[in-house]
Design a protein around this motif. Structure first.
Motif, PDB file in Angstrom:
ATOM      1  N   LEU A 172      29.452 -29.733  -6.814  1.00 59.59           N
ATOM      2  CA  LEU A 172      28.572 -28.707  -7.372  1.00 59.59           C
ATOM      3  C   LEU A 172      27.895 -27.903  -6.263  1.00 59.59           C
ATOM      4  N   MET A 173      27.493 -28.589  -5.210  1.00 60.25           N
ATOM      5  CA  MET A 173      26.867 -27.891  -4.082  1.00 60.25           C
ATOM      6  C   MET A 173      27.858 -26.935  -3.405  1.00 60.25           C
ATOM      7  N   THR A 174      29.101 -27.397  -3.303  1.00 61.33           N
ATOM      8  CA  THR A 174      30.127 -26.533  -2.714  1.00 61.33           C
ATOM      9  C   THR A 174      30.378 -25.323  -3.575  1.00 61.33           C
ATOM     10  N   GLN A 175      30.455 -25.525  -4.896  1.00 60.79           N
ATOM     11  CA  GLN A 175      30.669 -24.395  -5.825  1.00 60.79           C
ATOM     12  C   GLN A 175      29.498 -23.416  -5.789  1.00 60.79           C
ATOM     13  N   ALA A 176      28.294 -23.936  -5.560  1.00 60.01           N
ATOM     14  CA  ALA A 176      27.109 -23.075  -5.524  1.00 60.01           C
ATOM     15  C   ALA A 176      26.949 -22.410  -4.153  1.00 60.01           C
ATOM     16  N   GLY A 177      27.744 -22.784  -3.204  1.00 61.88           N
ATOM     17  CA  GLY A 177      27.681 -22.177  -1.883  1.00 61.88           C
ATOM     18  C   GLY A 177      26.576 -22.769  -1.020  1.00 61.88           C
ATOM     19  N   VAL A 178      26.113 -23.932  -1.362  1.00 63.36           N
ATOM     20  CA  VAL A 178      25.064 -24.596  -0.588  1.00 63.36           C
ATOM     21  C   VAL A 178      25.721 -25.485   0.438  1.00 63.36           C
ATOM     22  N   GLU A 179      25.280 -25.353   1.684  1.00 62.46           N
ATOM     23  CA  GLU A 179      25.807 -26.215   2.742  1.00 62.46           C
ATOM     24  C   GLU A 179      25.103 -27.560   2.658  1.00 62.46           C
ATOM     25  N   GLY A 180      25.854 -28.633   2.637  1.00 63.35           N
ATOM     26  CA  GLY A 180      25.261 -29.964   2.599  1.00 63.35           C
ATOM     27  C   GLY A 180      25.771 -30.794   3.753  1.00 63.35           C
ATOM     28  N   GLY A 181      24.879 -31.529   4.370  1.00 65.98           N
ATOM     29  CA  GLY A 181      25.288 -32.385   5.470  1.00 65.98           C
ATOM     30  C   GLY A 181      25.758 -33.730   4.957  1.00 65.98           C
ATOM     31  N   ASP A 182      26.840 -34.231   5.528  1.00 62.93           N
ATOM     32  CA  ASP A 182      27.328 -35.555   5.134  1.00 62.93           C
ATOM     33  C   ASP A 182      26.500 -36.614   5.813  1.00 62.93           C
ATOM     34  N   LYS A 183      26.271 -37.689   5.105  1.00 64.58           N
ATOM     35  CA  LYS A 183      25.454 -38.782   5.674  1.00 64.58           C
ATOM     36  C   LYS A 183      26.323 -39.764   6.399  1.00 64.58           C
TER      37      LYS A 183
ATOM     38  N   ASP B 105      29.092 -43.564  -6.570  1.00 67.18           N
ATOM     39  CA  ASP B 105      30.049 -42.827  -5.726  1.00 67.18           C
ATOM     40  C   ASP B 105      30.558 -41.577  -6.446  1.00 67.18           C
ATOM     41  N   ASP B 106      30.897 -41.718  -7.731  1.00 66.43           N
ATOM     42  CA  ASP B 106      31.359 -40.570  -8.522  1.00 66.43           C
ATOM     43  C   ASP B 106      30.266 -39.512  -8.637  1.00 66.43           C
ATOM     44  N   LEU B 107      29.053 -39.953  -8.834  1.00 67.40           N
ATOM     45  CA  LEU B 107      27.928 -39.031  -8.948  1.00 67.40           C
ATOM     46  C   LEU B 107      27.719 -38.260  -7.643  1.00 67.40           C
ATOM     47  N   GLU B 108      27.784 -38.967  -6.528  1.00 66.66           N
ATOM     48  CA  GLU B 108      27.647 -38.303  -5.229  1.00 66.66           C
ATOM     49  C   GLU B 108      28.748 -37.267  -5.021  1.00 66.66           C
ATOM     50  N   LYS B 109      29.976 -37.625  -5.417  1.00 64.16           N
ATOM     51  CA  LYS B 109      31.101 -36.684  -5.278  1.00 64.16           C
ATOM     52  C   LYS B 109      30.884 -35.462  -6.156  1.00 64.16           C
ATOM     53  N   ASN B 110      30.443 -35.689  -7.397  1.00 59.27           N
ATOM     54  CA  ASN B 110      30.190 -34.560  -8.301  1.00 59.27           C
ATOM     55  C   ASN B 110      29.073 -33.657  -7.783  1.00 59.27           C
ATOM     56  N   ILE B 111      28.035 -34.237  -7.219  1.00 59.57           N
ATOM     57  CA  ILE B 111      26.946 -33.443  -6.654  1.00 59.57           C
ATOM     58  C   ILE B 111      27.454 -32.630  -5.470  1.00 59.57           C
ATOM     59  N   ALA B 112      28.261 -33.236  -4.626  1.00 57.38           N
ATOM     60  CA  ALA B 112      28.819 -32.516  -3.478  1.00 57.38           C
ATOM     61  C   ALA B 112      29.707 -31.365  -3.949  1.00 57.38           C
TER      62      ALA B 112
END
Length: 84
Positions: free
Chosen positions: A73-84, A64-71
């Motif tokens: 990082l994606m937000t900081q990089a400006g990448v749009e990610g879809g929530d599952k 769970d922590d890893l998923e949050k950290n990846i999300a």
């Protein structure tokens, strides 16, 4: 060598009270020993089960922590990610 095997068989019958005239006291002691042995095994199994479940829970929290950290990082990089 044949003599050693013969003596050993006689000791087994006498030690465990397996003869026709089994002493009730010996049977009670044997029953108590087996019950104690089974209880110890059950306790060890329960301990191991608890440890495994604890580790699985810890792994779930780390994922769970890893998923949050990846999300993040994606937000900081400006990448749009879809929530599952």
């Amino acid at each position: 060598m044949a003599d050693v095997k013969q003596d050993h068989k006689g000791e087994d019958v006498d030690s465990y009270g397996m003869g026709n005239s089994a002493d009730p006291k010996n049977m009670q002691e044997l029953t108590q020993y087996v019950q104690t042995l089974l209880q110890n095994m059950q306790d060890k199994f329960q301990t191991m089960s608890d440890q495994i479940i604890g580790r699985i829970d810890e792994m779930g929290n780390r994922i769970d922590d890893l998923e949050k950290n990846i999300a993040d990082l994606m937000t900081q990089a400006g990448v749009e990610g879809g929530d599952k």
